[in-house]
Design an enzyme around this catalytic site. Structure first.
Site, mmCIF file in Angstrom:
data_model
loop_
_atom_site.group_PDB
_atom_site.id
_atom_site.type_symbol
_atom_site.label_atom_id
_atom_site.label_comp_id
_atom_site.label_asym_id
_atom_site.label_seq_id
_atom_site.Cartn_x
_atom_site.Cartn_y
_atom_site.Cartn_z
ATOM 1 N N LYS A 84 5.242 -30.732 58.940
ATOM 2 C CA LYS A 84 5.052 -30.506 60.373
ATOM 3 C C LYS A 84 3.602 -30.161 60.626
ATOM 4 O O LYS A 84 3.057 -29.222 60.040
ATOM 5 C CB LYS A 84 5.925 -29.325 60.797
ATOM 6 C CG LYS A 84 6.930 -29.650 61.874
ATOM 7 C CD LYS A 84 7.860 -28.484 62.089
ATOM 8 C CE LYS A 84 8.406 -28.476 63.480
ATOM 9 N NZ LYS A 84 9.335 -27.346 63.678
HETATM 10 O O1 G3P Z 1 11.259 -25.836 65.707
HETATM 11 C C1 G3P Z 1 10.532 -25.625 66.863
HETATM 12 C C2 G3P Z 1 11.309 -25.273 68.103
HETATM 13 O O2 G3P Z 1 12.576 -25.775 68.078
HETATM 14 C C3 G3P Z 1 11.120 -23.896 68.619
HETATM 15 O O3 G3P Z 1 12.085 -23.491 69.550
HETATM 16 O O4 G3P Z 1 13.176 -21.794 70.969
HETATM 17 O O5 G3P Z 1 11.125 -21.171 69.638
HETATM 18 O O6 G3P Z 1 10.955 -22.643 71.631
HETATM 19 P P1 G3P Z 1 11.820 -22.210 70.490
#
Ligand code: G3P
Length: 215
Positions: A84
């Site tokens: 990533k």
């Molecule tokens: O993996 C990255 C992403 O899914 C993060 O999610 O909820 O932290 O915005 P969030």
């Protein structure tokens, strides 16, 4: 649509995998930190459990070269590791370096159609638009998925749209209606997808009626 679990918690990953619906895993530094475990042992467990793509994020993000060096180490952990890389100028350069080296890449922290266009041109395997974080600032996260899908279809890019920052079942439904390639979903939301009140009511009624059947 492929379903990835957005988690570094091996217990969650195992439970979701046992349902037979998991195609891969995405992690990020916050998710690793949430486990309270060291990176190596955490990843070792995930690699032992999941055969599909596992996204591991670079943390040495100063230059394309530092990201590329870290990407090589991450990719060496297992064949199914996808590195990533953040959507920055240096990040795009790192994507190119990785792809030339045969390393699969998931470009993360995407918030605009133009960013997604650049990631695809740099050769990303996956683009991760964060729908929940856009919703958080009153922008339509799902509109971004629609726009990226249109752009990728216009120019026949192979880059897969991996919808990230999923916060609720509606995000999953809408991503599937648009035709996104992948949704990466937190375990709590995967559990919500399974549930329906009418399923529970139906089960209770069947159980009650079954009691009346002479045995
Ligand atoms: O993996 C990255 C992403 O899914 C993060 O999610 O909820 O932290 O915005 P969030």
């Amino acid at each position: 649509m492929k379903i990835f679990i957005d988690s570094a918690d091996i217990n969650e990953i195992k439970k979701a995998n046992a349902m037979g619906v998991i195609d891969g895993v995405t992690t990020n530094p916050s998710l690793i930190a949430k486990t309270g475990r060291d990176f190596k042992s955490c990843v070792k467990d995930i690699v032992a459990e999941i055969k599909g793509p596992i996204s591991l994020e670079v943390t040495h993000i100063d230059t394309a070269e530092t990201m590329f060096e870290e990407a090589k180490k991450l990719a060496d952990i297992a064949k199914n590791v996808v590195v990533k890389i953040p959507l920055t100028e240096e990040g795009l350069k790192a994507v190119k370096l990785c792809r030339n080296h045969g390393i699969n890449v998931n470009v993360t922290l995407c918030f605009s159609p133009n960013q997604a266009l650049l990631a695809a041109k740099a050769g990303a395997n996956y683009i991760s638009p964060f729908v929940g974080r856009l919703d958080d600032i009153s922008e339509e996260g799902m509109q971004l998925i629609d726009q990226i899908a249109q752009i990728y279809s216009n120019y026949k890019f192979d880059t897969e749209i991996l919808v990230a920052s999923i916060r609720n079942p509606l995000h999953v439904r809408d991503a599937a209606l648009i035709g996104a390639d992948v949704c990466t979903i937190p375990f709590s939301v995967i559990q919500q997808l399974v549930k329906h009140t009418l399923t529970d009511i139906g089960l209770a009624k069947f159980a009650k009626d079954w009691e009346k059947v002479p045995k």
